[in-house]
Design an enzyme around this catalytic site. Structure first.
Site, PDB file in Angstrom:
ATOM      1  N   ASP A   1      -6.956   1.514   4.569  1.00 55.45           N
ATOM      2  CA  ASP A   1      -6.982   2.462   3.449  1.00 55.45           C
ATOM      3  C   ASP A   1      -8.337   2.504   2.743  1.00 55.45           C
ATOM      4  O   ASP A   1      -8.550   3.302   1.840  1.00 55.45           O
ATOM      5  CB  ASP A   1      -5.918   2.067   2.418  1.00 55.45           C
ATOM      6  CG  ASP A   1      -4.613   2.819   2.619  1.00 55.45           C
ATOM      7  OD1 ASP A   1      -4.650   3.931   3.159  1.00 55.45           O
ATOM      8  OD2 ASP A   1      -3.563   2.279   2.220  1.00 55.45           O
TER       9      ASP A   1
ATOM     10  N   LYS B   1       4.802   7.412   8.279  1.00 52.55           N
ATOM     11  CA  LYS B   1       3.664   6.762   8.936  1.00 52.55           C
ATOM     12  C   LYS B   1       4.111   6.144  10.254  1.00 52.55           C
ATOM     13  O   LYS B   1       3.435   6.257  11.270  1.00 52.55           O
ATOM     14  CB  LYS B   1       3.059   5.695   8.010  1.00 52.55           C
ATOM     15  CG  LYS B   1       2.303   6.304   6.831  1.00 52.55           C
ATOM     16  CD  LYS B   1       2.015   5.305   5.732  1.00 52.55           C
ATOM     17  CE  LYS B   1       1.460   6.037   4.510  1.00 52.55           C
ATOM     18  NZ  LYS B   1       1.358   5.182   3.324  1.00 52.55           N
TER      19      LYS B   1
ATOM     20  N   GLN C   1       1.703  -0.746   1.046  1.00 52.67           N
ATOM     21  CA  GLN C   1       2.213   0.468   0.411  1.00 52.67           C
ATOM     22  C   GLN C   1       2.242   0.295  -1.109  1.00 52.67           C
ATOM     23  O   GLN C   1       2.823  -0.667  -1.616  1.00 52.67           O
ATOM     24  CB  GLN C   1       3.624   0.771   0.958  1.00 52.67           C
ATOM     25  CG  GLN C   1       4.206   2.075   0.476  1.00 52.67           C
ATOM     26  CD  GLN C   1       3.439   3.312   0.952  1.00 52.67           C
ATOM     27  OE1 GLN C   1       3.006   3.393   2.097  1.00 52.67           O
ATOM     28  NE2 GLN C   1       3.249   4.267   0.066  1.00 52.67           N
TER      29      GLN C   1
END
Ligand code: NAD
Length: 281
Positions: free
Chosen positions: A116, A49, A93
């Protein structure tokens, strides 16, 4: 023979446009990634990422916290990033260490920075057919692939295997919002093959190699394989028996090179979109 749905190609195009747009910004979008603990797979994902963000001119901050981080310390870190005007997007994460309540952590993220789309505010908006600030990365990537290959879900029977909050549930709701007739299957579904055989669009998000076999699909089906598994030889593969199913399908995603590249590209697009919402509205 099926047409291959090329996620590398589509994501490359999207990323090129994105990097052109970012090039002209004097202040760059900023993505903050929090990683708790030493999970090697998580480290690899976070590095990917960070690399992609750098390539596109997106600023990225990685907050590495030790495994022993308490829930309160993590919530404090999120609070700090929520209040930091330089940070446009926050990603925690997953998975988190088992002593931390993942739900509480995800709910702490400001929905306006929820890159997200895991916050109940944003997920709830999808469930009620209203726009969230941004859509979840993998489902958004899938919908974009269908758009690119001119496969409108409207009126089609879309069967989604898997009901996780990350993929199965939101993609099913997004397909419903696109006027597909949607069936969700999961580990307790009794007659999986009977249902998948009726799919015009079949999305598998399980994590089990060779789950979808040729006798489980009808001629002309569009197959989107989200699964990420390893063959006995250690190669990356999806949930679908690709060589068996491909001759019956009209379109199919390969693994690797299908949904995977779209996910990271959606993350970058979401960071940019949140930046625009925060500065331009
Ligand atoms: P998950 O483990 O949270 O969910 C798996 C789902 O599969 C569950 O809802 C479960 O009910 C269902 N399931 C399990 N066994 C089943 C069976 N035999 N028949 C029918 N349904 C069954 O997983 P997830 O996070 O949704 O990820 C699913 C897969 O997609 C994994 O392989 C993951 O690595 C992959 N993934 C890929 C990307 C990408 O960008 N390519 C992104 C996210 C997840």
């Amino acid at each position: 023979m099926a047409q291959l749905i090329d996620g590398r190609l589509v994501s490359k195009k999207i990323c090129e446009n994105l990097s052109d747009e970012i090039l002209f910004l004097s202040k760059k979008p900023c993505l903050a990634v929090i990683i708790v603990g030493e999970d090697p797979a998580s480290r690899i994902y976070v590095n990917l990422k960070r690399k992609k963000a750098q390539e596109l001119g997106i600023k990225s901050i990685v907050e590495q916290m030790p495994t022993a981080t308490s829930q309160q310390e993590l919530l404090n870190k999120i609070e700090q990033l929520n209040n930091d005007n330089e940070v446009n997007a926050i990603l925690v994460q997953l998975p988190l260490p088992s002593h931390i309540d993942t739900k509480a952590v995800l709910e702490k993220i400001n929905p306006l920075k929820d890159v997200d789309c895991f916050h109940p505010y944003n997920m709830g908006r999808i469930a009620t057919g209203t726009k969230p600030y941004v859509y979840p990365c993998t489902p958004k990537g899938i919908i974009r692939l269908l758009e690119y290959y001119n496969i409108p879900p409207q009126g089609k029977h879309a069967v989604v295997i898997g009901r996780s909050n990350i993929v199965g549930r939101p993609v099913a709701q997004m397909l419903l919002n696109e006027n597909a007739t949607v069936t969700i299957c999961h580990s307790k579904t009794a007659n999986l093959a009977e249902i998948t055989k009726t799919a015009d669009i079949l999305i598998s998000a399980v994590g089990q190699k060779n789950l979808v076999k040729p006798d489980m699909v009808k001629e002309g089906v569009v197959v989107i394989d989200v699964g990420m598994n390893r063959t006995d030889e250690g190669k990356l593969c999806g949930d679908v028996d690709f060589y068996g199913v491909e001759p019956k399908a009209s379109f199919i995603t390969p693994v690797p090179g299908g949904v995977g590249p779209m996910t990271i590209c959606s993350l970058m697009q979401n960071t940019f979109d949140l930046y625009n919402i925060q500065y331009n509205s």
